[in-house]
Scaffold this motif. Structure first.
Motif, PDB file in Angstrom:
ATOM      1  N   GLU A  63      -6.566  -0.848 -17.261  1.00  0.00           N
ATOM      2  CA  GLU A  63      -5.333  -0.768 -18.051  1.00  0.00           C
ATOM      3  C   GLU A  63      -4.305  -1.788 -17.562  1.00  0.00           C
ATOM      4  O   GLU A  63      -3.664  -2.474 -18.367  1.00  0.00           O
ATOM      5  N   GLN A  66      -5.354  -5.169 -18.699  1.00  0.00           N
ATOM      6  CA  GLN A  66      -5.159  -5.322 -20.143  1.00  0.00           C
ATOM      7  C   GLN A  66      -3.676  -5.499 -20.472  1.00  0.00           C
ATOM      8  O   GLN A  66      -3.333  -6.252 -21.385  1.00  0.00           O
ATOM      9  N   ASP A  81      -5.106  -6.904 -31.688  1.00  0.00           N
ATOM     10  CA  ASP A  81      -6.422  -6.609 -31.108  1.00  0.00           C
ATOM     11  C   ASP A  81      -6.295  -6.161 -29.650  1.00  0.00           C
ATOM     12  O   ASP A  81      -6.968  -5.222 -29.220  1.00  0.00           O
ATOM     13  N   LYS A  84      -5.048  -2.646 -29.436  1.00  0.00           N
ATOM     14  CA  LYS A  84      -6.121  -1.683 -29.713  1.00  0.00           C
ATOM     15  C   LYS A  84      -6.959  -1.452 -28.457  1.00  0.00           C
ATOM     16  O   LYS A  84      -7.314  -0.318 -28.136  1.00  0.00           O
ATOM     17  N   LYS A  85      -7.262  -2.530 -27.758  1.00  0.00           N
ATOM     18  CA  LYS A  85      -8.042  -2.407 -26.522  1.00  0.00           C
ATOM     19  C   LYS A  85      -7.277  -1.570 -25.494  1.00  0.00           C
ATOM     20  O   LYS A  85      -7.854  -0.701 -24.834  1.00  0.00           O
ATOM     21  N   ALA A  87      -4.939   0.695 -26.077  1.00  0.00           N
ATOM     22  CA  ALA A  87      -4.897   2.091 -26.526  1.00  0.00           C
ATOM     23  C   ALA A  87      -6.211   2.801 -26.221  1.00  0.00           C
ATOM     24  O   ALA A  87      -6.225   3.961 -25.806  1.00  0.00           O
ATOM     25  N   ASP A  88      -7.320   2.101 -26.402  1.00  0.00           N
ATOM     26  CA  ASP A  88      -8.634   2.686 -26.105  1.00  0.00           C
ATOM     27  C   ASP A  88      -8.762   2.998 -24.618  1.00  0.00           C
ATOM     28  O   ASP A  88      -9.221   4.079 -24.241  1.00  0.00           O
ATOM     29  N   ILE A  89      -8.347   2.076 -23.777  1.00  0.00           N
ATOM     30  CA  ILE A  89      -8.408   2.289 -22.325  1.00  0.00           C
ATOM     31  C   ILE A  89      -7.521   3.478 -21.932  1.00  0.00           C
ATOM     32  O   ILE A  89      -7.935   4.346 -21.155  1.00  0.00           O
ATOM     33  N   GLN A  90      -6.303   3.532 -22.484  1.00  0.00           N
ATOM     34  CA  GLN A  90      -5.384   4.615 -22.162  1.00  0.00           C
ATOM     35  C   GLN A  90      -5.935   5.966 -22.609  1.00  0.00           C
ATOM     36  O   GLN A  90      -5.785   6.964 -21.902  1.00  0.00           O
ATOM     37  N   LEU A  91      -6.574   5.993 -23.767  1.00  0.00           N
ATOM     38  CA  LEU A  91      -7.174   7.234 -24.253  1.00  0.00           C
ATOM     39  C   LEU A  91      -8.302   7.700 -23.330  1.00  0.00           C
ATOM     40  O   LEU A  91      -8.357   8.863 -22.935  1.00  0.00           O
ATOM     41  N   ARG A  92      -9.187   6.774 -22.954  1.00  0.00           N
ATOM     42  CA  ARG A  92     -10.293   7.135 -22.063  1.00  0.00           C
ATOM     43  C   ARG A  92      -9.777   7.611 -20.709  1.00  0.00           C
ATOM     44  O   ARG A  92     -10.298   8.562 -20.129  1.00  0.00           O
ATOM     45  N   ARG A  93      -8.714   6.967 -20.214  1.00  0.00           N
ATOM     46  CA  ARG A  93      -8.129   7.387 -18.932  1.00  0.00           C
ATOM     47  C   ARG A  93      -7.528   8.788 -19.047  1.00  0.00           C
ATOM     48  O   ARG A  93      -7.709   9.632 -18.160  1.00  0.00           O
TER      49      ARG A  93
END
Length: 107
Positions: A63, A66, A81, A84-85, A87-93
């Motif tokens: 994160e 990124q 873009d 989006k990457k 947000a995906d990392i933050q969601l997985r974390r």
């Protein structure tokens, strides 16, 4: 006896016996207050020293990397873009952190 008295007694006894000399981290600052749960930080540090970082720590590092990429990106389409990457990392974390909290609250 009060806990404060007992703990102070144990500390003074350890000092007299030399058990507090040449400890790892001596002379270094303590972790910042509010920097998460101290016991978690200790656990994460032990795991890091053993070369086994938890997934949420790896995602935190991802994160941070990124965020630097996002800050350096000026093109609006590319920024979208990169966001989006991020947000995906933050969601997985967040998922990893929630799973850990649920695991420890079961005990």
């Amino acid at each position: 006896m009060k806990f404060a008295f007992l703990s102070e007694y144990q500390i003074r006894k350890a000092e007299r016996e030399g058990q507090l000399e040449n400890l790892k981290g001596a002379g270094k600052p303590l972790p910042r207050a509010g920097d998460g749960d101290f016991s978690e930080n200790v656990g994460f540090r032990i795991m890091a020293e053993a070369g086994a970082l938890p997934k949420e720590i790896e995602l935190k590092q991802e994160e941070e990397a990124q965020l630097k990429i996002l800050q350096a990106t000026t093109d609006p389409a590319l920024r979208k873009d990169e966001m989006k990457k991020l947000a995906d990392i933050q969601l997985r974390r967040a998922i990893q952190e929630e799973a850990r909290r649920k695991y420890y609250s079961q005990g």
